[in-house]
Enzyme design. Sequence first.
Site, PDB file in Angstrom:
ATOM      1  N   CYS A 188       3.182  -9.978   3.074  1.00 27.77           N
ATOM      2  CA  CYS A 188       4.184  -8.916   3.238  1.00 27.77           C
ATOM      3  C   CYS A 188       3.489  -7.587   3.520  1.00 27.77           C
ATOM      4  O   CYS A 188       3.934  -6.795   4.353  1.00 27.77           O
ATOM      5  CB  CYS A 188       5.053  -8.793   1.992  1.00 27.77           C
ATOM      6  SG  CYS A 188       5.949 -10.301   1.569  1.00 27.77           S
ATOM      7  N   CYS A 218       3.210  -8.929  -2.345  1.00 27.58           N
ATOM      8  CA  CYS A 218       2.898 -10.130  -1.554  1.00 27.58           C
ATOM      9  C   CYS A 218       1.900  -9.755  -0.453  1.00 27.58           C
ATOM     10  O   CYS A 218       2.156  -8.843   0.331  1.00 27.58           O
ATOM     11  CB  CYS A 218       4.215 -10.643  -0.983  1.00 27.58           C
ATOM     12  SG  CYS A 218       4.134 -11.613   0.507  1.00 27.58           S
TER      13      CYS A 218
END
Length: 122
Positions: free
Chosen positions: A47, A44
Amino acid sequence: MRRGVVVAWMLFSLALTPLCAGAAGGDVPKAGRVTLVDLGSGACVPCKMMQPVLEAVTARYGGRAEVVFIDIRKEPDAATTYGIRLIPTQVFFGRDGKEAWRHEGYLDEPGIAAVLDRLLAE
């Protein structure tokens, strides 16, 4: 440059692996400690952007608060346990183990510091 980011993320993930082990099963939050749980995934983009922020927060609050990363792709039960709707999600717990605050999406270091400082002052 991209390769360096990937390598750094992998090393960061490995460094936090002991904290993540069994996290969905009850090791988190840490008893009697202010705890930040960051739930995300290595795949991600937001992330990945959290990785240097979490490193800085870990260095800054190392002896006073726990910082835990849980990869929900490796621990899918954590998404249900923590009620995750999107990643990254940061969940803050007070010393009493109760959820004190939650944020969905990227959160910068000053934002995290403000919450941790408030919880540590309680």
